[in-house]
Design a protein around this motif. Structure first.
Motif, PDB file in Angstrom:
ATOM      1  N   GLN A 114     -40.295 -21.492  -9.513  1.00  0.00           N
ATOM      2  CA  GLN A 114     -41.081 -21.528  -8.283  1.00  0.00           C
ATOM      3  C   GLN A 114     -40.406 -22.401  -7.240  1.00  0.00           C
ATOM      4  N   SER A 115     -40.586 -22.004  -5.978  1.00  0.00           N
ATOM      5  CA  SER A 115     -40.044 -22.787  -4.878  1.00  0.00           C
ATOM      6  C   SER A 115     -40.976 -22.671  -3.687  1.00  0.00           C
ATOM      7  N   VAL A 116     -40.783 -23.557  -2.740  1.00  0.00           N
ATOM      8  CA  VAL A 116     -41.556 -23.530  -1.498  1.00  0.00           C
ATOM      9  C   VAL A 116     -40.576 -23.590  -0.338  1.00  0.00           C
TER      10      VAL A 116
ATOM     11  N   ARG B  43     -35.518 -24.562   1.613  1.00  0.00           N
ATOM     12  CA  ARG B  43     -36.083 -24.137   0.333  1.00  0.00           C
ATOM     13  C   ARG B  43     -36.086 -25.367  -0.571  1.00  0.00           C
TER      14      ARG B  43
END
Length: 99
Positions: free
Chosen positions: A69-71, A77
């Motif tokens: 998961q990343s934001v 990023r």
């Protein structure tokens, strides 16, 4: 005779320069920051890949596949440390089940 004097003066100047360089090398390290940096919550992809012990390209592939998961923050990023820990835990769990 003047060459001998010039060589002696040059040798003296070299000795002084060497002493100055040695003194500079003995200077103390810069002081540590007054306030330590807080523990990071979000990592760059490079930091996350180092944290997980994988390559940067592999980290991007894991992000693209949804396994990691990343934001995004603007154009940046970031990987939450918790997401990296969860990914590692899931790998361990999968390996233990298949063994």
């Amino acid at each position: 005779m003047s060459q001998a004097i010039n060589l002696a003066q040059l040798a003296e100047q070299i000795a002084q320069l060497a002493a100055a360089v040695a003194e500079q090398a003995r200077m103390p390290d810069p002081p540590t920051p007054i306030r330590p940096l807080p523990q990071r919550t979000l990592l760059t992809v490079e930091e996350a890949s180092e944290y997980l012990g994988i390559g940067r390209t592999t980290a991007f592939k894991l992000i693209d596949s949804g396994e990691l998961q990343s934001v995004t923050i603007g154009r940046l990023r970031r990987i939450p440390v918790s997401a990296a820990d969860e990914y590692a835990a899931s790998l361990i769990e999968r390996q233990c089940k298949s063994a």
